[in-house]
Design a protein around this motif. Structure first.
Motif, PDB file in Angstrom:
ATOM      1  N   THR A   1       5.497  -0.063  -3.895  1.00 36.22           N
ATOM      2  CA  THR A   1       4.901  -0.255  -5.586  1.00 36.22           C
ATOM      3  C   THR A   1       5.781   0.934  -6.126  1.00 36.22           C
ATOM      4  O   THR A   1       6.409   1.933  -5.587  1.00 36.22           O
ATOM      5  CB  THR A   1       3.576   0.193  -5.641  1.00 36.22           C
ATOM      6  OG1 THR A   1       2.967   1.487  -5.306  1.00 36.22           O
ATOM      7  CG2 THR A   1       2.608  -0.925  -4.870  1.00 36.22           C
ATOM      8  N   ALA A   2       5.747   0.790  -7.664  1.00 38.99           N
ATOM      9  CA  ALA A   2       6.343   1.634  -8.286  1.00 38.99           C
ATOM     10  C   ALA A   2       5.757   3.156  -8.168  1.00 38.99           C
ATOM     11  O   ALA A   2       6.438   4.111  -8.032  1.00 38.99           O
ATOM     12  CB  ALA A   2       6.113   1.276  -9.736  1.00 38.99           C
ATOM     13  N   LEU A   3       4.266   3.294  -7.852  1.00 33.74           N
ATOM     14  CA  LEU A   3       3.596   4.528  -7.666  1.00 33.74           C
ATOM     15  C   LEU A   3       3.949   5.138  -6.281  1.00 33.74           C
ATOM     16  O   LEU A   3       4.385   6.234  -6.148  1.00 33.74           O
ATOM     17  CB  LEU A   3       2.099   4.244  -7.539  1.00 33.74           C
ATOM     18  CG  LEU A   3       1.240   5.467  -7.340  1.00 33.74           C
ATOM     19  CD1 LEU A   3       1.628   6.571  -8.699  1.00 33.74           C
ATOM     20  CD2 LEU A   3      -0.163   5.286  -7.622  1.00 33.74           C
ATOM     21  N   MET A   4       4.297   4.194  -5.217  1.00 33.42           N
ATOM     22  CA  MET A   4       4.905   4.780  -4.030  1.00 33.42           C
ATOM     23  C   MET A   4       6.534   5.462  -3.989  1.00 33.42           C
ATOM     24  O   MET A   4       6.670   6.405  -3.604  1.00 33.42           O
ATOM     25  CB  MET A   4       4.998   3.829  -2.910  1.00 33.42           C
ATOM     26  CG  MET A   4       3.603   3.044  -2.464  1.00 33.42           C
ATOM     27  SD  MET A   4       3.872   1.698  -1.498  1.00 33.42           S
ATOM     28  CE  MET A   4       1.915   1.296  -1.257  1.00 33.42           C
TER      29      MET A   4
ATOM     30  N   GLY B   1      -2.776   2.536 -15.245  1.00 32.82           N
ATOM     31  CA  GLY B   1      -3.759   1.631 -14.336  1.00 32.82           C
ATOM     32  C   GLY B   1      -3.204   1.380 -13.170  1.00 32.82           C
ATOM     33  O   GLY B   1      -3.843   0.390 -12.321  1.00 32.82           O
ATOM     34  N   ALA B   2      -2.127   2.042 -12.572  1.00 35.99           N
ATOM     35  CA  ALA B   2      -1.725   2.099 -11.162  1.00 35.99           C
ATOM     36  C   ALA B   2      -2.873   2.288 -10.342  1.00 35.99           C
ATOM     37  O   ALA B   2      -3.436   3.382 -10.232  1.00 35.99           O
ATOM     38  CB  ALA B   2      -0.638   2.744 -10.698  1.00 35.99           C
ATOM     39  N   GLN B   3      -3.161   1.570  -9.231  1.00 42.31           N
ATOM     40  CA  GLN B   3      -4.184   1.808  -8.103  1.00 42.31           C
ATOM     41  C   GLN B   3      -3.513   2.979  -7.150  1.00 42.31           C
ATOM     42  O   GLN B   3      -2.640   2.673  -6.463  1.00 42.31           O
ATOM     43  CB  GLN B   3      -4.508   0.568  -7.307  1.00 42.31           C
ATOM     44  CG  GLN B   3      -5.163  -0.485  -8.164  1.00 42.31           C
ATOM     45  CD  GLN B   3      -5.417  -1.943  -7.306  1.00 42.31           C
ATOM     46  OE1 GLN B   3      -5.797  -1.802  -6.405  1.00 42.31           O
ATOM     47  NE2 GLN B   3      -4.822  -3.069  -8.135  1.00 42.31           N
ATOM     48  N   PRO B   4      -4.222   3.923  -7.194  1.00 41.33           N
ATOM     49  CA  PRO B   4      -3.883   5.115  -6.151  1.00 41.33           C
ATOM     50  C   PRO B   4      -3.599   4.501  -4.745  1.00 41.33           C
ATOM     51  O   PRO B   4      -3.031   5.183  -4.118  1.00 41.33           O
ATOM     52  CB  PRO B   4      -4.766   6.222  -6.607  1.00 41.33           C
ATOM     53  CG  PRO B   4      -6.166   5.664  -6.903  1.00 41.33           C
ATOM     54  CD  PRO B   4      -5.649   4.303  -8.002  1.00 41.33           C
ATOM     55  N   ASP B   5      -4.770   3.952  -4.377  1.00 40.34           N
ATOM     56  CA  ASP B   5      -4.719   3.475  -2.742  1.00 40.34           C
ATOM     57  C   ASP B   5      -4.299   2.086  -2.619  1.00 40.34           C
ATOM     58  O   ASP B   5      -4.570   1.542  -1.543  1.00 40.34           O
ATOM     59  CB  ASP B   5      -5.973   3.920  -2.403  1.00 40.34           C
ATOM     60  CG  ASP B   5      -6.321   4.949  -1.665  1.00 40.34           C
ATOM     61  OD1 ASP B   5      -5.017   5.565  -1.638  1.00 40.34           O
ATOM     62  OD2 ASP B   5      -7.078   5.386  -1.374  1.00 40.34           O
ATOM     63  N   ARG B   6      -3.365   1.429  -3.513  1.00 40.64           N
ATOM     64  CA  ARG B   6      -2.817   0.201  -3.367  1.00 40.64           C
ATOM     65  C   ARG B   6      -1.914   0.166  -1.732  1.00 40.64           C
ATOM     66  O   ARG B   6      -1.297   1.148  -1.800  1.00 40.64           O
ATOM     67  CB  ARG B   6      -2.023  -0.275  -4.258  1.00 40.64           C
ATOM     68  CG  ARG B   6      -1.488  -1.733  -4.285  1.00 40.64           C
ATOM     69  CD  ARG B   6      -0.990  -2.503  -5.192  1.00 40.64           C
ATOM     70  NE  ARG B   6      -0.141  -3.680  -5.046  1.00 40.64           N
ATOM     71  CZ  ARG B   6       0.341  -4.499  -5.724  1.00 40.64           C
ATOM     72  NH1 ARG B   6       0.761  -3.926  -7.134  1.00 40.64           N
ATOM     73  NH2 ARG B   6       1.065  -5.569  -5.478  1.00 40.64           N
ATOM     74  N   THR B   7      -2.085  -0.506  -1.088  1.00 41.24           N
ATOM     75  CA  THR B   7      -1.162  -0.471   0.412  1.00 41.24           C
ATOM     76  C   THR B   7       0.052  -1.664   0.130  1.00 41.24           C
ATOM     77  O   THR B   7       0.071  -2.598  -0.675  1.00 41.24           O
ATOM     78  CB  THR B   7      -2.032  -1.025   1.585  1.00 41.24           C
ATOM     79  OG1 THR B   7      -2.510  -2.325   1.232  1.00 41.24           O
ATOM     80  CG2 THR B   7      -3.284   0.007   1.622  1.00 41.24           C
ATOM     81  N   ASN B   8       1.084  -0.958   0.905  1.00 42.22           N
ATOM     82  CA  ASN B   8       2.295  -1.841   1.067  1.00 42.22           C
ATOM     83  C   ASN B   8       2.027  -2.978   2.351  1.00 42.22           C
ATOM     84  O   ASN B   8       0.744  -2.758   2.852  1.00 42.22           O
ATOM     85  CB  ASN B   8       3.284  -1.093   1.495  1.00 42.22           C
ATOM     86  CG  ASN B   8       3.236  -0.214   2.507  1.00 42.22           C
ATOM     87  OD1 ASN B   8       2.486  -0.482   3.581  1.00 42.22           O
ATOM     88  ND2 ASN B   8       4.237   0.634   2.920  1.00 42.22           N
ATOM     89  N   PRO B   9       2.684  -3.693   2.745  1.00 47.01           N
ATOM     90  CA  PRO B   9       2.563  -4.623   3.900  1.00 47.01           C
ATOM     91  C   PRO B   9       2.165  -3.933   5.146  1.00 47.01           C
ATOM     92  O   PRO B   9       1.413  -4.808   6.205  1.00 47.01           O
ATOM     93  CB  PRO B   9       3.719  -5.362   4.077  1.00 47.01           C
ATOM     94  CG  PRO B   9       4.402  -5.551   2.671  1.00 47.01           C
ATOM     95  CD  PRO B   9       4.176  -4.066   2.229  1.00 47.01           C
ATOM     96  N   LYS B  10       2.468  -2.940   5.371  1.00 42.19           N
ATOM     97  CA  LYS B  10       2.129  -2.137   6.528  1.00 42.19           C
ATOM     98  C   LYS B  10       0.947  -1.418   6.245  1.00 42.19           C
ATOM     99  O   LYS B  10       0.427  -0.355   7.275  1.00 42.19           O
ATOM    100  CB  LYS B  10       3.403  -1.301   7.083  1.00 42.19           C
ATOM    101  CG  LYS B  10       4.526  -2.199   7.609  1.00 42.19           C
ATOM    102  CD  LYS B  10       5.649  -1.230   8.175  1.00 42.19           C
ATOM    103  CE  LYS B  10       6.774  -2.175   8.555  1.00 42.19           C
ATOM    104  NZ  LYS B  10       7.899  -1.152   8.976  1.00 42.19           N
ATOM    105  N   GLY B  11       0.238  -1.326   5.079  1.00 43.06           N
ATOM    106  CA  GLY B  11      -1.079  -0.590   5.096  1.00 43.06           C
ATOM    107  C   GLY B  11      -0.756   0.756   4.491  1.00 43.06           C
ATOM    108  O   GLY B  11      -1.549   1.682   4.274  1.00 43.06           O
TER     109      GLY B  11
END
Length: 214
Positions: free
Chosen positions: A58-61, A79-89
């Motif tokens: 993600t952009a936040l990552m 509004g970015a979710q602080p704990d959104r995960t990538n495919p590996k978690g």
């Protein structure tokens, strides 16, 4: 049937894809003013990279990894979710921990990111900061609620990882936050035994001195 399946697939217009890439590129290039403009124009703060090894990042990552506090603040505000995960978690906080981006870590945890989030094999922000040698980051994470007694899937403590790597400053930092060198994994190993096995006498003395209370 083929037509029905195609219609059911999500569609992203070429223009939207270009805008998504523009936001990611602005972050990678260190252009927070450009990030602000794109967000103001309606680009989603949740855009992700779609190429190869970066798919799902993600952009936040990206911003967290770079230590770009301004872009992190902008993305969270929009509004970015602080704990959104990538495919590996993995999460943005984990990217920040790998790079020792302390200011970003504080912002993410304040926004609700979980300092104890774990992925496969029990890796957490604390574990990542430990193996990367970021002593200040480890201390910061503990102050923000990370569990210093967390273990990986093998039962290894953070201290055992630091001893295995021969990282004296990290060993001292982990002793300072109260991790015991006699805590054992599933096979009966502990930090002292690892130090003995690796022949690191300086670290072994540190551990034994801690056990004696001084």
């Amino acid at each position: 049937m083929v037509l029905v399946l195609l219609l059911a697939l999500p569609f992203t217009s070429p223009a939207a894809l270009a805008s998504d890439r523009a936001l990611i590129n602005a972050i990678i290039d260190g252009q927070p003013t450009r990030v602000s403009i794109l967000l103001d124009q309606g680009v989603s703060p949740e855009v992700v990279s779609r190429e190869g090894e970066y798919d799902g990042k993600t952009a936040l990552m990206w911003a967290a990894e770079r230590g770009d506090s301004r872009s992190v603040d902008l993305l969270l505000t929009y509004g970015a979710q602080p704990d959104r995960t990538n495919p590996k978690g993995g999460t943005a906080l984990m990217y920040a921990a790998v790079e020792g981006q302390d200011a970003v870590i504080e912002r993410l945890v304040a926004a609700g990111a979980d300092p104890n989030h774990t992925v496969r094999h029990g890796w957490s922000p604390m574990m990542l900061a430990t193996v990367k040698g970021h002593t200040d980051t480890v201390k910061l994470l503990v102050s923000l609620g990370a569990n210093p007694d967390a273990r990986d899937v093998y039962g290894w403590t953070l201290l055992m990882r630091a001893v295995e790597r021969g990282d004296e400053p990290m060993v001292q930092a982990l002793l300072d936050v109260g991790i015991s060198p006699t805590d054992e994994d599933h096979s009966g190993n502990n930090a002292i035994k690892i130090a003995q096995r690796t022949g690191n006498t300086d670290i072994l003395r540190m551990l034994e001195r801690y056990e004696r209370g001084g």
